[in-house]
Design a protein around this motif. Structure first.
Motif, PDB file in Angstrom:
ATOM      1  N   SER A 129     -16.352 -15.256  -6.542  1.00 36.30           N
ATOM      2  CA  SER A 129     -15.503 -14.231  -5.940  1.00 36.30           C
ATOM      3  C   SER A 129     -15.857 -13.992  -4.472  1.00 36.30           C
ATOM      4  CB  SER A 129     -15.634 -12.916  -6.708  1.00 36.30           C
ATOM      5  OG  SER A 129     -16.917 -12.350  -6.497  1.00 36.30           O
ATOM      6  N   GLN A 167     -16.707 -11.158  -3.204  1.00 38.96           N
ATOM      7  CA  GLN A 167     -17.904 -10.321  -3.187  1.00 38.96           C
ATOM      8  C   GLN A 167     -19.163 -11.164  -3.340  1.00 38.96           C
ATOM      9  OE1 GLN A 167     -18.390  -6.300  -5.263  1.00 38.96           O
ATOM     10  NE2 GLN A 167     -19.277  -7.680  -6.768  1.00 38.96           N
ATOM     11  N   GLU A 168     -19.127 -12.138  -4.237  1.00 41.61           N
ATOM     12  CA  GLU A 168     -20.303 -12.986  -4.456  1.00 41.61           C
ATOM     13  C   GLU A 168     -20.587 -13.855  -3.242  1.00 41.61           C
ATOM     14  OE1 GLU A 168     -19.884 -13.204  -9.326  1.00 41.61           O
ATOM     15  OE2 GLU A 168     -18.809 -14.633  -8.056  1.00 41.61           O
ATOM     16  N   PRO A 202     -22.388  -4.773   2.841  1.00 39.61           N
ATOM     17  CA  PRO A 202     -22.042  -5.686   1.750  1.00 39.61           C
ATOM     18  C   PRO A 202     -22.027  -4.972   0.413  1.00 39.61           C
ATOM     19  CG  PRO A 202     -24.348  -5.914   2.341  1.00 39.61           C
ATOM     20  CD  PRO A 202     -23.741  -4.921   3.311  1.00 39.61           C
ATOM     21  N   PRO A 203     -21.419  -5.594  -0.598  1.00 36.93           N
ATOM     22  CA  PRO A 203     -21.443  -5.021  -1.948  1.00 36.93           C
ATOM     23  C   PRO A 203     -22.863  -5.062  -2.490  1.00 36.93           C
ATOM     24  CG  PRO A 203     -20.542  -7.225  -1.964  1.00 36.93           C
ATOM     25  CD  PRO A 203     -20.698  -6.835  -0.533  1.00 36.93           C
ATOM     26  N   SER A 249      -9.139  -8.284  -2.232  1.00 35.55           N
ATOM     27  CA  SER A 249     -10.020  -7.611  -3.193  1.00 35.55           C
ATOM     28  C   SER A 249     -11.374  -8.305  -3.264  1.00 35.55           C
ATOM     29  CB  SER A 249      -9.366  -7.633  -4.584  1.00 35.55           C
ATOM     30  OG  SER A 249     -10.293  -7.241  -5.586  1.00 35.55           O
ATOM     31  N   PRO A 250     -12.442  -7.540  -3.468  1.00 39.45           N
ATOM     32  CA  PRO A 250     -13.768  -8.160  -3.642  1.00 39.45           C
ATOM     33  C   PRO A 250     -13.819  -9.110  -4.834  1.00 39.45           C
ATOM     34  CG  PRO A 250     -13.993  -5.808  -3.238  1.00 39.45           C
ATOM     35  CD  PRO A 250     -12.533  -6.071  -3.472  1.00 39.45           C
ATOM     36  N   THR A 251     -12.941  -8.887  -5.815  1.00 39.66           N
ATOM     37  CA  THR A 251     -12.944  -9.750  -7.000  1.00 39.66           C
ATOM     38  C   THR A 251     -11.907 -10.867  -6.925  1.00 39.66           C
ATOM     39  OG1 THR A 251     -11.469  -8.228  -8.184  1.00 39.66           O
ATOM     40  CG2 THR A 251     -13.844  -7.933  -8.489  1.00 39.66           C
ATOM     41  N   ASN A 263     -19.792 -13.111  -0.151  1.00 40.36           N
ATOM     42  CA  ASN A 263     -20.247 -12.225   0.931  1.00 40.36           C
ATOM     43  C   ASN A 263     -21.722 -11.861   0.795  1.00 40.36           C
ATOM     44  OD1 ASN A 263     -17.792 -12.272   2.202  1.00 40.36           O
ATOM     45  ND2 ASN A 263     -17.100 -10.303   1.388  1.00 40.36           N
TER      46      ASN A 263
END
Length: 371
Positions: free
Chosen positions: A185, A187-188, A109-110, A208-210, A190
């Motif tokens: 987003s 990423q958030e 994960p990020p 994209s993650p964003t 995930n």
């Protein structure tokens, strides 16, 4: 503003709406006159209009869940079967896993995903809520979305010259609150999924993650805000509809936050200027923020809010709280998406979906009180 939602107008005799493919045909529909904008029939037609050319199985799954006996159900089932048959076996969609989420191996994960257990808020967030100045960034935990503080006050919510669901325009007084500067987003989301608190929801390849998180239901969003409240110690929730419109207007009283007319390049919507792509919304923050510093309230993805759906604002609370009902399963979404045109970008635009439905155009942003 009839162009806001699907219109079917009869110029000479009854209008027939249908799809006449030889082996992929929807039932013929006879509609006389203008379809009522606030009718169940209109909402179904508007839903179908946004997905009728889609090549994503999830769109047809969402339609069938919302309208299992709808007038386009047979067509949706046929297209869904064809899309599934065309996919490699490994890519065949799997059923939605029931909660609680089974912990499975996930891709790395990020950075925000490192927060997997309750943690105290950082020192920067310890400032008493009532001292937070309007426009201030708030970051309650490493995995938390950035919030922006919105001043309390009275404003006019709704629109008397638009769709009937937006009437009557009425004065609402809201207290100070904080709302996500951006839509949540990928990423958030995930980070929550990696912590085992949210469903893992597959996104399109190369997302994209964003990018704004989408294909999430109102129920999914509730899982996310509950997790944020746990890891931050703050009362995270979805914004109320009154709070959302307050933030979206950015202190203005015009149709759009930037004025009375659509301006190219202000919103991520169809025919509204670059950047725009048919297949997916732009990354969060790709367009200018409104005067309150809030991004993407026009276009991008539709955003869930806390309120139960009501057909208009007659009897709506005047104090900015969520307008809820016991056992409510139909919730409000706001703001339009990248697939809609300029008329949907008006700050008062509202629509509805069943709380359990995942749709590729639906996402959300988070909020919390500052009292």
């Amino acid at each position: 503003m009839w162009q806001r939602l699907l219109m079917i107008v009869v110029l000479a005799g009854p209008a027939w709406v249908g799809v006449a493919a030889a082996q992929d045909r929807a039932p013929r529909i006879e509609l006389v006159g203008v379809v009522p904008k606030n009718s169940a029939e209109q909402f179904e037609l508007a839903f179908w209009e946004t997905i009728k050319d889609s090549n994503q199985a999830s769109d047809y799954e969402a339609y069938l869940k919302q309208y299992p006996k709808g007038r386009f159900a047979a067509l949706a089932q046929a297209r869904l079967a064809r899309l599934r048959a065309a996919q490699p076996a490994a890519a065949t969609p799997t059923p939605k896993p029931p909660p609680p989420v089974v912990h499975e191996a996930v891709p790395k994960p990020p950075p925000p995903a490192k927060t997997t257990a309750p943690a105290p808020a950082p020192a920067a967030a310890a400032t008493p809520a009532h001292t937070v100045a309007a426009g201030t960034d708030i970051k309650d935990c490493p995995a938390c979305p950035t919030l922006v503080s919105i001043p309390g006050g009275t404003y006019t919510m709704g629109n008397n010259t638009s769709d009937p669901s937006e009437k009557p325009a009425h004065a609402v007084t809201v207290g100070p609150f904080a709302i996500g500067r951006y839509e949540v987003s990928v990423q958030e989301w995930n980070a929550c999924a990696a912590a085992g608190a949210c469903q893992k929801i597959a996104q399109r390849p190369n997302t994209s993650p964003t990018a704004p998180m989408r294909d999430v239901s109102w129920d999914d969003a509730q899982q996310y805000v509950k997790w944020l409240a746990t890891v931050s110690g703050k009362p995270y929730r979805l914004p109320t509809e009154a709070e959302w419109e307050r933030a979206a207007r950015g202190g203005t009283a015009t149709r759009y936050w930037w004025g009375e007319q659509m301006t190219q390049g202000k919103a991520n919507c169809k025919e509204c200027g670059k950047p725009w792509a048919e297949d997916a919304p732009a990354n969060v923050g790709s367009f200018a923020a409104n005067p309150y510093g809030v991004y993407d309230t026009s276009g991008g993805v539709w955003e869930w809010v806390a309120d139960c759906w009501h057909n208009n604002f007659k009897g709506a609370p005047a104090d900015g709280r969520a307008w809820d009902e016991s056992d409510c399963r139909v919730r409000v979404i706001r703001g339009g998406s990248w697939r809609e045109g300029a008329p949907y970008m008006v700050a008062s635009t509202r629509f509805k979906y069943d709380a359990s439905v995942r749709h590729s155009q639906n996402g959300f942003r988070v909020a919390r009180s500052l009292k």
